[in-house]
Design a protein around this motif. Structure first.
Motif, PDB file in Angstrom:
ATOM      1  N   LEU A  77       0.836  -1.370   0.112  1.00 25.66           N
ATOM      2  CA  LEU A  77      -0.142  -0.168   0.134  1.00 25.66           C
ATOM      3  C   LEU A  77       0.901   1.104  -0.016  1.00 25.66           C
ATOM      4  O   LEU A  77       1.437   1.512   1.154  1.00 25.66           O
ATOM      5  CB  LEU A  77      -0.952   0.019   1.187  1.00 25.66           C
ATOM      6  CG  LEU A  77      -1.937  -1.093   1.312  1.00 25.66           C
ATOM      7  CD1 LEU A  77      -2.534  -1.227   2.836  1.00 25.66           C
ATOM      8  CD2 LEU A  77      -2.667  -1.268   0.215  1.00 25.66           C
ATOM      9  N   PHE A  78       1.135   1.869  -1.027  1.00 24.57           N
ATOM     10  CA  PHE A  78       1.987   2.932  -1.304  1.00 24.57           C
ATOM     11  C   PHE A  78       1.067   4.003  -1.966  1.00 24.57           C
ATOM     12  O   PHE A  78       0.597   4.209  -2.792  1.00 24.57           O
ATOM     13  CB  PHE A  78       2.991   2.514  -2.379  1.00 24.57           C
ATOM     14  CG  PHE A  78       4.047   3.635  -2.640  1.00 24.57           C
ATOM     15  CD1 PHE A  78       4.293   4.585  -1.983  1.00 24.57           C
ATOM     16  CD2 PHE A  78       4.965   3.399  -3.736  1.00 24.57           C
ATOM     17  CE1 PHE A  78       5.431   5.587  -2.098  1.00 24.57           C
ATOM     18  CE2 PHE A  78       5.960   4.581  -4.004  1.00 24.57           C
ATOM     19  CZ  PHE A  78       5.989   5.695  -3.351  1.00 24.57           C
ATOM     20  N   LYS A  79       1.253   5.076  -0.956  1.00 24.59           N
ATOM     21  CA  LYS A  79       0.563   6.423  -1.338  1.00 24.59           C
ATOM     22  C   LYS A  79       1.612   7.496  -1.284  1.00 24.59           C
ATOM     23  O   LYS A  79       1.886   7.899  -0.470  1.00 24.59           O
ATOM     24  CB  LYS A  79      -0.656   6.735  -0.325  1.00 24.59           C
ATOM     25  CG  LYS A  79      -1.531   7.877  -0.786  1.00 24.59           C
ATOM     26  CD  LYS A  79      -0.931   9.190  -1.042  1.00 24.59           C
ATOM     27  CE  LYS A  79      -1.671  10.197  -1.472  1.00 24.59           C
ATOM     28  NZ  LYS A  79      -0.631  11.434  -1.848  1.00 24.59           N
ATOM     29  N   PRO A  80       2.058   7.749  -2.739  1.00 28.34           N
ATOM     30  CA  PRO A  80       3.206   8.796  -2.650  1.00 28.34           C
ATOM     31  C   PRO A  80       2.783  10.209  -2.369  1.00 28.34           C
ATOM     32  O   PRO A  80       1.788  10.597  -2.516  1.00 28.34           O
ATOM     33  CB  PRO A  80       3.682   8.599  -4.028  1.00 28.34           C
ATOM     34  CG  PRO A  80       3.120   7.437  -4.728  1.00 28.34           C
ATOM     35  CD  PRO A  80       1.722   7.098  -3.932  1.00 28.34           C
ATOM     36  N   THR A  81       3.753  11.065  -1.954  1.00 26.93           N
ATOM     37  CA  THR A  81       3.368  12.442  -1.689  1.00 26.93           C
ATOM     38  C   THR A  81       2.745  13.221  -2.911  1.00 26.93           C
ATOM     39  O   THR A  81       1.856  13.907  -2.550  1.00 26.93           O
ATOM     40  CB  THR A  81       4.642  13.145  -1.112  1.00 26.93           C
ATOM     41  OG1 THR A  81       5.355  12.181  -0.428  1.00 26.93           O
ATOM     42  CG2 THR A  81       4.508  14.572  -0.605  1.00 26.93           C
ATOM     43  N   LEU A  82       3.268  13.102  -4.197  1.00 30.63           N
ATOM     44  CA  LEU A  82       2.957  13.880  -5.132  1.00 30.63           C
ATOM     45  C   LEU A  82       2.110  13.142  -6.256  1.00 30.63           C
ATOM     46  O   LEU A  82       2.254  13.558  -7.278  1.00 30.63           O
ATOM     47  CB  LEU A  82       4.404  14.415  -5.911  1.00 30.63           C
ATOM     48  CG  LEU A  82       5.097  15.399  -4.903  1.00 30.63           C
ATOM     49  CD1 LEU A  82       6.430  15.856  -5.918  1.00 30.63           C
ATOM     50  CD2 LEU A  82       4.611  16.468  -4.400  1.00 30.63           C
ATOM     51  N   ALA A  83       1.399  12.316  -5.545  1.00 33.39           N
ATOM     52  CA  ALA A  83       0.308  11.812  -6.691  1.00 33.39           C
ATOM     53  C   ALA A  83      -1.046  12.209  -6.086  1.00 33.39           C
ATOM     54  O   ALA A  83      -1.568  12.057  -5.011  1.00 33.39           O
ATOM     55  CB  ALA A  83       0.306  10.251  -6.299  1.00 33.39           C
ATOM     56  N   SER A  84      -1.762  12.716  -7.065  1.00 36.72           N
ATOM     57  CA  SER A  84      -3.135  13.127  -6.693  1.00 36.72           C
ATOM     58  C   SER A  84      -4.478  12.531  -7.865  1.00 36.72           C
ATOM     59  O   SER A  84      -5.499  12.474  -7.235  1.00 36.72           O
ATOM     60  CB  SER A  84      -3.387  14.656  -6.919  1.00 36.72           C
ATOM     61  OG  SER A  84      -2.762  15.190  -8.314  1.00 36.72           O
ATOM     62  N   VAL A  85      -3.844  12.036  -9.102  1.00 37.66           N
ATOM     63  CA  VAL A  85      -4.656  11.213  -9.939  1.00 37.66           C
ATOM     64  C   VAL A  85      -4.865   9.943  -9.528  1.00 37.66           C
ATOM     65  O   VAL A  85      -5.845   9.195  -9.147  1.00 37.66           O
ATOM     66  CB  VAL A  85      -4.505  11.546 -11.099  1.00 37.66           C
ATOM     67  CG1 VAL A  85      -5.320  10.948 -12.358  1.00 37.66           C
ATOM     68  CG2 VAL A  85      -4.384  13.140 -11.692  1.00 37.66           C
ATOM     69  N   ASP A  86      -3.526   9.374  -9.666  1.00 41.71           N
ATOM     70  CA  ASP A  86      -3.374   7.946  -9.360  1.00 41.71           C
ATOM     71  C   ASP A  86      -2.672   7.711  -7.959  1.00 41.71           C
ATOM     72  O   ASP A  86      -1.612   7.728  -7.914  1.00 41.71           O
ATOM     73  CB  ASP A  86      -2.606   6.986 -10.347  1.00 41.71           C
ATOM     74  CG  ASP A  86      -3.457   6.799 -11.584  1.00 41.71           C
ATOM     75  OD1 ASP A  86      -4.717   6.187 -11.482  1.00 41.71           O
ATOM     76  OD2 ASP A  86      -2.931   7.466 -12.501  1.00 41.71           O
ATOM     77  N   GLN A  87      -3.707   8.106  -6.789  1.00 41.73           N
ATOM     78  CA  GLN A  87      -2.774   7.975  -5.382  1.00 41.73           C
ATOM     79  C   GLN A  87      -2.120   6.928  -4.872  1.00 41.73           C
ATOM     80  O   GLN A  87      -1.433   7.112  -4.102  1.00 41.73           O
ATOM     81  CB  GLN A  87      -4.021   8.770  -4.793  1.00 41.73           C
ATOM     82  CG  GLN A  87      -4.687   9.985  -5.067  1.00 41.73           C
ATOM     83  CD  GLN A  87      -5.921  10.012  -4.350  1.00 41.73           C
ATOM     84  OE1 GLN A  87      -7.031   9.612  -4.570  1.00 41.73           O
ATOM     85  NE2 GLN A  87      -5.798  10.635  -3.118  1.00 41.73           N
ATOM     86  N   PHE A  88      -2.744   5.768  -5.315  1.00 41.34           N
ATOM     87  CA  PHE A  88      -2.329   4.669  -4.616  1.00 41.34           C
ATOM     88  C   PHE A  88      -1.478   3.646  -5.681  1.00 41.34           C
ATOM     89  O   PHE A  88      -1.856   3.325  -6.746  1.00 41.34           O
ATOM     90  CB  PHE A  88      -3.354   3.761  -4.097  1.00 41.34           C
ATOM     91  CG  PHE A  88      -4.023   4.648  -3.099  1.00 41.34           C
ATOM     92  CD1 PHE A  88      -3.539   5.072  -1.784  1.00 41.34           C
ATOM     93  CD2 PHE A  88      -5.474   5.237  -3.294  1.00 41.34           C
ATOM     94  CE1 PHE A  88      -4.248   5.831  -0.778  1.00 41.34           C
ATOM     95  CE2 PHE A  88      -6.190   5.946  -2.750  1.00 41.34           C
ATOM     96  CZ  PHE A  88      -5.660   6.459  -1.324  1.00 41.34           C
ATOM     97  N   ARG A  89      -0.378   3.189  -5.260  1.00 44.25           N
ATOM     98  CA  ARG A  89       0.603   2.561  -6.074  1.00 44.25           C
ATOM     99  C   ARG A  89       0.806   1.221  -5.717  1.00 44.25           C
ATOM    100  O   ARG A  89       1.996   0.976  -4.951  1.00 44.25           O
ATOM    101  CB  ARG A  89       1.960   3.388  -6.440  1.00 44.25           C
ATOM    102  CG  ARG A  89       1.716   4.576  -6.818  1.00 44.25           C
ATOM    103  CD  ARG A  89       0.882   4.958  -8.313  1.00 44.25           C
ATOM    104  NE  ARG A  89       0.788   6.255  -8.420  1.00 44.25           N
ATOM    105  CZ  ARG A  89       1.619   6.971  -9.280  1.00 44.25           C
ATOM    106  NH1 ARG A  89       2.589   6.487  -9.934  1.00 44.25           N
ATOM    107  NH2 ARG A  89       0.991   8.368  -9.786  1.00 44.25           N
TER     108      ARG A  89
END
Length: 199
Positions: free
Chosen positions: A94-106
């Motif tokens: 469960l990776f939620k990067p700082t600078l992701a707003s469209v595809d928030q979860f990687r």
């Protein structure tokens, strides 16, 4: 001899198997199976291991940027970083990067790689966080919870120092670690966000 006396041996012969069924402990013991060898217990994750893993993760981010600046294969450097520090080979990450707003979860390797180096048309918002580049990552843990033994969770702030000499970027984080197959720590939860700005 009475009829009752004649039937007693028959009643006893029928009753014994029923007693054995009702109380297996009274029945003849079966041969026991060979004991199954227990898997060796892994040591509990320590706070020192978490701090060391954080330091190495930060150094890895800096190394990706350095490789980029020097014209090296920064994509391979980022892939090696993900393989070393993230548990995509173990379970869902469960990776939620700082600078992701469209595809928030990687949750896949490819989506994480895109975040770090960009260039993937499936994630057009990614500019390559690790190739900004940075020269230093400094951590301050608010706390580390490791009382479940098999997982440790750290929360706090980390600061990224840009290579262009600008101000540090402060980011909030929560990381969860499990032990990998080789005994090293792997990230299975990574949530980063910028501090709330009321303006």
């Amino acid at each position: 001899m009475t009829a009752l006396a004649r039937t007693r041996p028959l009643i006893a012969a029928l009753a014994l198997p029923l007693i054995a069924l009702a109380s297996p402990s009274l029945a003849k013991p079966a041969k026991s199976a060979a004991p199954v060898a227990a898997a060796p217990a892994q040591p509990c994750i320590s706070e020192r291991e978490v701090v060391d893993a954080q330091k190495a993760w930060g150094e890895g981010i800096v190394a990706i940027g350095k490789t980029y600046r020097e014209g090296g294969d920064y994509t391979a450097a980022a892939a090696a970083h993900i393989n070393r520090f993230y548990g995509y080979d173990l379970s869902l990450v469960l990776f939620k990067p700082t600078l992701a707003s469209v595809d928030q979860f990687r949750t896949s390797f490819d989506s994480a790689l895109s975040y770090f180096v960009g260039g993937n048309p499936s994630f057009p918002e990614d500019k390559g966080f690790a190739i900004k580049p940075w020269t230093k990552v400094r951590w301050k843990n608010y706390g580390i919870v490791n009382n479940s033994c098999n997982m440790a969770v750290a929360m706090g702030n980390y600061w990224f120092t840009p290579a262009d000499g600008g101000a540090d970027t402060k980011v909030e984080y929560s990381f969860a670690y499990v032990r990998g197959e080789q005994g090293d720590l792997k990230i299975v939860v990574h949530h980063s966000s910028v501090p709330f700005n009321p303006n």
